[in-house]
Design a protein around this motif. Structure first.
Motif, mmCIF file in Angstrom:
data_model
loop_
_atom_site.group_PDB
_atom_site.id
_atom_site.type_symbol
_atom_site.label_atom_id
_atom_site.label_comp_id
_atom_site.label_asym_id
_atom_site.label_seq_id
_atom_site.Cartn_x
_atom_site.Cartn_y
_atom_site.Cartn_z
ATOM 1 N N UNK A 130 0.818 -1.216 0.000
ATOM 2 C CA UNK A 130 0.000 0.000 0.000
ATOM 3 C C UNK A 130 0.853 1.268 0.000
ATOM 4 N N UNK A 131 2.126 1.165 0.398
ATOM 5 C CA UNK A 131 2.995 2.351 0.431
ATOM 6 C C UNK A 131 3.088 3.005 -0.947
ATOM 7 N N UNK A 132 3.068 2.194 -1.991
ATOM 8 C CA UNK A 132 3.193 2.732 -3.344
ATOM 9 C C UNK A 132 2.002 3.594 -3.734
ATOM 10 N N UNK A 133 0.876 3.444 -3.043
ATOM 11 C CA UNK A 133 -0.333 4.184 -3.372
ATOM 12 C C UNK A 133 -0.440 5.501 -2.630
ATOM 13 N N UNK A 134 0.506 5.795 -1.771
ATOM 14 C CA UNK A 134 0.459 7.038 -0.988
ATOM 15 C C UNK A 134 1.277 8.115 -1.695
ATOM 16 N N UNK A 135 0.630 9.102 -2.330
ATOM 17 C CA UNK A 135 1.372 10.075 -3.138
ATOM 18 C C UNK A 135 2.127 11.108 -2.323
ATOM 19 N N UNK A 136 1.727 11.352 -1.078
ATOM 20 C CA UNK A 136 2.275 12.465 -0.321
ATOM 21 C C UNK A 136 3.399 12.125 0.628
ATOM 22 N N UNK A 137 3.953 10.929 0.554
ATOM 23 C CA UNK A 137 5.076 10.623 1.438
ATOM 24 C C UNK A 137 6.358 11.137 0.798
ATOM 25 N N UNK A 138 7.175 11.845 1.571
ATOM 26 C CA UNK A 138 8.352 12.479 1.019
ATOM 27 C C UNK A 138 9.603 11.635 1.072
ATOM 28 N N UNK A 139 9.561 10.536 1.798
ATOM 29 C CA UNK A 139 10.746 9.703 1.962
ATOM 30 C C UNK A 139 10.281 8.353 2.479
#
Length: 216
Positions: free
Chosen positions: A147-156
């Motif tokens: 699911x991490x790949x679907x989160x557009x707003x993570x900066x790192x």
């Protein structure tokens, strides 16, 4: 334009505690009441703002939404106050809320402020994790980590276990809902508001060849 605005966020000014004298002996002649102490600290804060002795909060702060906007959003399991919640709520409001605007507090003209930097609660190892912290990744299944790949707003890459969990929750927020019958909509869009999303998302989101979201 202001009359049509359905949501707003205000990024606060941050005043350093080191510039404030909050010792009991200095407040109201050493005999402060709760009201007099608060009033005196408030006056000190405004002197610092007048002198430009403040910083601007780096993230997003103080979200204000019309009830119709709240009804359009499904917040899922995202929890407030930890990355990447603020940046992704900002993105969703740009898509779903008419006239949404993020405003930086400036000088004494208007805005909000905090006494002290609340980023001090962030773990010291958050950006330089040791082996022990990285074991938190192993506590999640491969399906959850996907699911991490679907989160557009993570900066790192999330390195703190709480940020990691919230980034997974964010991915669940943006991944298209399973039961969509027409065009795919991310899970944060509540039933009945798909038209609003489809009308506005292209201005703010783009999708990779793999179908994953990223911020424009």
């Amino acid at each position: 334009a202001r009359r049509k605005r359905k949501a707003l966020s205000v990024n606060r000014k941050v005043l350093s505690n080191s510039n404030l004298d909050t010792t009991l002996s200095s407040l109201n002649g050493g005999q402060p009441t709760p009201h007099s102490a608060a009033t005196e600290i408030w006056q000190q804060a405004h002197v610092l703002i007048d002198e430009g002795k403040y910083e601007l909060h780096a993230g997003y702060d103080c979200f204000i939404m019309h009830a119709s906007v709240v009804r359009s959003l499904n917040f899922g399991n995202l929890f407030v106050g930890w990355p990447p919640w603020g940046s992704n709520l900002d993105l969703s409001l740009r898509i779903m809320a008419e006239g949404y605007k993020n405003i930086k507090s400036k000088g004494t003209s208007w805005g909000t402020y905090h006494l002290g930097n609340d980023n001090n609660w962030m773990p010291s190892k958050m950006f330089n994790p040791d082996d022990e912290m990285m074991t938190d990744w192993k506590k999640f299944s491969s399906d959850e980590l996907a699911y991490l790949a679907w989160c557009p707003g993570k900066g790192y890459p999330p390195q703190d276990k709480i940020e990691l969990q919230n980034s997974i929750n964010c991915g669940k927020w943006f991944r298209p809902a399973v039961n969509v019958t027409s065009r795919e909509l991310p899970a944060f869009v509540n039933e009945g508001y798909g038209t609003v999303y489809l009308k506005n998302f292209a201005k703010h989101l783009q999708f990779t060849s793999e179908g994953l979201p990223s911020v424009r």
